[in-house]
Write an enzyme that holds these catalytic residues in place. Sequence first.
Site, PDB file in Angstrom:
ATOM      1  N   ASP A  59     -22.064 -15.844   5.269  1.00 60.73           N
ATOM      2  CA  ASP A  59     -20.861 -15.969   4.451  1.00 60.73           C
ATOM      3  C   ASP A  59     -20.775 -17.410   3.919  1.00 60.73           C
ATOM      4  O   ASP A  59     -21.473 -18.312   4.395  1.00 60.73           O
ATOM      5  CB  ASP A  59     -19.614 -15.580   5.262  1.00 60.73           C
ATOM      6  N   GLU A  74      -8.028 -14.565   2.009  1.00 62.44           N
ATOM      7  CA  GLU A  74      -8.443 -15.114   3.310  1.00 62.44           C
ATOM      8  C   GLU A  74      -7.831 -16.485   3.577  1.00 62.44           C
ATOM      9  O   GLU A  74      -7.680 -17.300   2.688  1.00 62.44           O
ATOM     10  CB  GLU A  74      -9.962 -15.202   3.397  1.00 62.44           C
TER      11      GLU A  74
HETATM   12  C1  BGC Z   1     -14.081 -20.304  -3.971  1.00 60.41           C
HETATM   13  C2  BGC Z   1     -14.015 -18.865  -4.202  1.00 60.41           C
HETATM   14  C3  BGC Z   1     -14.780 -18.142  -3.168  1.00 60.41           C
HETATM   15  C4  BGC Z   1     -14.272 -18.461  -1.849  1.00 60.41           C
HETATM   16  C5  BGC Z   1     -15.161 -17.810  -0.871  1.00 60.41           C
HETATM   17  C6  BGC Z   1     -13.630 -20.595  -2.615  1.00 60.41           C
HETATM   18  O1  BGC Z   1     -13.892 -21.900  -2.349  1.00 60.41           O
HETATM   19  O2  BGC Z   1     -13.324 -20.977  -4.923  1.00 60.41           O
HETATM   20  O3  BGC Z   1     -14.599 -18.613  -5.412  1.00 60.41           O
HETATM   21  O4  BGC Z   1     -14.728 -16.775  -3.315  1.00 60.41           O
HETATM   22  O5  BGC Z   1     -14.287 -19.829  -1.665  1.00 60.41           O
HETATM   23  O6  BGC Z   1     -14.456 -17.393   0.170  1.00 60.41           O
HETATM   24  C1  BGC Z   2     -15.574 -14.202   2.171  1.00 65.02           C
HETATM   25  C2  BGC Z   2     -16.484 -13.046   1.875  1.00 65.02           C
HETATM   26  C3  BGC Z   2     -16.928 -13.084   0.444  1.00 65.02           C
HETATM   27  C4  BGC Z   2     -17.536 -14.435   0.121  1.00 65.02           C
HETATM   28  C5  BGC Z   2     -17.993 -14.575  -1.303  1.00 65.02           C
HETATM   29  C6  BGC Z   2     -16.169 -15.496   1.696  1.00 65.02           C
HETATM   30  O1  BGC Z   2     -15.285 -16.542   1.854  1.00 65.02           O
HETATM   31  O2  BGC Z   2     -15.322 -14.265   3.550  1.00 65.02           O
HETATM   32  O3  BGC Z   2     -15.844 -11.839   2.161  1.00 65.02           O
HETATM   33  O4  BGC Z   2     -17.835 -12.061   0.219  1.00 65.02           O
HETATM   34  O5  BGC Z   2     -16.595 -15.424   0.372  1.00 65.02           O
HETATM   35  O6  BGC Z   2     -16.945 -14.686  -2.167  1.00 65.02           O
END
Ligand code: BGC
Ligand code: BGC
Length: 822
Positions: A304, A503
């Site tokens: 991840d 998240e």
């Molecule tokens: C980014 C998102 C990304 C996420 C991953 C962030 O820092 O801006 O684009 O999906 O992190 O969890």
């Molecule tokens: C999230 C994932 C996601 C990835 C890419 C991560 O922060 O936990 O679920 O697929 O970002 O955006």
Amino acid sequence: MRRLLTALLLCLSLSASAEPWPRAGSPWPHDPAMEARIDALLARMSLAQKVGQMTQPEIRAISAEDVRRHAIGSVLNGGGGWPDQRKHSGAADWLRLARALDAAALEGSGGIPLIWGLDAMHGHSNVYGATLFPHNIGLGAAGDAALVREIGRATARSVRATGIAWTFAPTVAVVKDLRWGRTYESYGQDPQQVARLGAALTEGLQEGLGQGRGVVATAKHFIGDGGTRHGRDQGETFATDRELRRTHAPGYYSTLRAGALTVMASFNSWAEPDGQPRKLHGHELLLTQRLKQEMGFDGLLVSDWDGIGQVPGCRPDACAAAINAGIDLVMVPFQWKRFLAHTIAQVERGEIPMARIDDAVRRILRVKLRAGLFEHPPSRDADAGNPDLLVHRALARRAAAATQVLLKNDGGLLPLPRSHRLLVVGKSADSLQNQTGGWSLTWQGTENRNSDFPVGQSLLGALREALGETQIQHRPDAAGLADVDWSRVDTVVAVIGETPYAEGVGDIPGSGTLRHSSRHPEDLQLLEALRTRGKPVATVFISGRPVWVNDLLNRSQAFVAAWLPGTEGAGMADVLLANGAPFSARLSFDWPAEVCPRSRARPLFALGHGLRSGQASRPRRHSERVPVGGCEARTELGVFERVGLDGHALYVPGPGSFEPLGNDLTAALHLPSTGTPQLALSTMDLHTQHDAKRVRWLDQGGRLIAWSLQSAMLTSFPDAALVLDLQLFTPPDGPVWLGMGCGPECQARVDIGPWLLQGPRDQVRTLRLPVACLSQLGLKAERVDAPFLLEADAPLDLAFTRVKVQAGAARHPQALPCPISR
Ligand code: BGC
Ligand code: BGC
């Protein structure tokens, strides 16, 4: 004796965990011809090309030229990552980038296609112009595997239309605590339901894979993501090996059996109930022994977002331990260049065996071959780039209707006769942003307007279309009620609930409660304001999880749990109005009766509850008692961790104005335009995504303050210290004052300049300033309203996060000594 006992216990626990997990089974046959083709490819690859295959940068941080030069094998875009960083990039723009990256990858690797992954979580949810389906929590309530399969197929068509072959879905988390901000990504609390629907989505997504259709699915996040203590994101899951298998593994068994080609490792850690939790990203037992060897997973395991950096001894750009534990493809969004160099060096030094690299690349190539990327890359599909393929309105409408759970229906108020004249109220009545929730165009689902969703309809829009403009009055909030023509209102439809989060940001802190009205007082205010009007109120509650709503239920004759229904508000209108669609969904989570989560609490509405259309509920008054002071005995006051905690907002006093920093997730901050800016602020990653604020002092006397309207009694935290994580970029050449405020003209501060200068730069350090030191300098610790205050002059450049006041921290051996004088 004691040692003997520990040794014995250790033996016991090892032998317990040595019992193998059953095989999962897979529809993908072992294909000797394919393996021979992989052998041949591997034989002619250099180490650098192999590591290139294992590296997955973010499209915001890599160009096609980079892909070619470094023989990169995969890219991703995270939430809110779009081609040219333009939110309104359309199918053709995505396709153009996909084609450019594909061509560059083929050239750089000598013929190995690129695989681009993204979070098409509820439809092609990052893409402008795409239909967004209900989030998984709603689909869990619908409980219809055929519907989920159809959504999978439609999503795959949309993803391919943008030239992309891989989605990071389904999430097969089984959620144990509603405080987790990712609850809505889960199909429910029942492992079997999660397994059934996760498999259905996988089947739909991957249908026709290898034959020019379908996209690669990912079962995530392996394993135990929904089981963390207090529902904390990226937290610690305590469970026996057996519980882990029984509760959290069924979704992996079912999706692997359905053919899921990839699995994503989880940010959480795991331990047996009394054990030492260890991060999954470095967990060889679970990643390699359990998943790959015992369950028999032969696809690729992706890490991840910067997840390898959380393994002890690792950094986001270097982690032999994660690769050795079983990670095959590394999601290293930004620091991919250094990752390439470090990983190559680690292999050369023997820290990562060559055999592990070959196995990882073999798995990556196997996925690419099975997915048909060599012969049928999606960017070459005949209909790629066609924006119509992003649109699935009828299916999304049907899905939205199928997810609505009718919790209360006194007097059989719903469905409403189509002749009823409606007053439609509430902040979410006309908000596609609230309907779609997190992971919708942007990561957190915030910063969206209705115009960002060119296909779809809010509930208000759908009701207007169904009943005609004249039958509806609309007011967004309580203030608007003043001029309503009540003689023209038969029923009030109140559309309220949570606002988007994803998240981390969406977690309810351990000290918080499940009471919705504490976070969204405007909703209670609105229903309260309606109470005296004598009109029946049907509440439509949009949310990512069940929350405590007794006060709202008591003020509604009917109450619908609408979850996050997506872009087709018409689906909601269908169940609200007579002769539309029936209410058929049932809760996939217990709905809480108590504001403080307890594992054996009796729910207000149990799993499986849901009234049918026209079925009346028995009028019932629910207790509105809530405990004072939150849910847990508190040992700390959270000040800042990505956002302000415990009601703290961070402020930068500018000339004549304040700038709250608390919710700024993506952009650098704009400072007041008048006067000289004293600070330059930006958001960066210290431990995890966007968790830290970086502050550069530009002038004299720049000040940063964490403030709350409510003052805190720090005297109730024994031996407390102000604790924060901090990284220094440019050292100060004068004092740096760290302190607290206790109301007007009341503050205390100490100079931490010497401490800053002593330590290493470019490294995260933890600072602990005993509250007692500040009390000695005049702080009134029983009424602190500004628990974190930082003042300095230029030059100074530092980043901070995890700011809190913690009991006991003053006794830490590295706590700062109190200065003798002020
Ligand atoms: C980014 C998102 C990304 C996420 C991953 C962030 O820092 O801006 O684009 O999906 O992190 O969890
Ligand atoms: C999230 C994932 C996601 C990835 C890419 C991560 O922060 O936990 O679920 O697929 O970002 O955006």
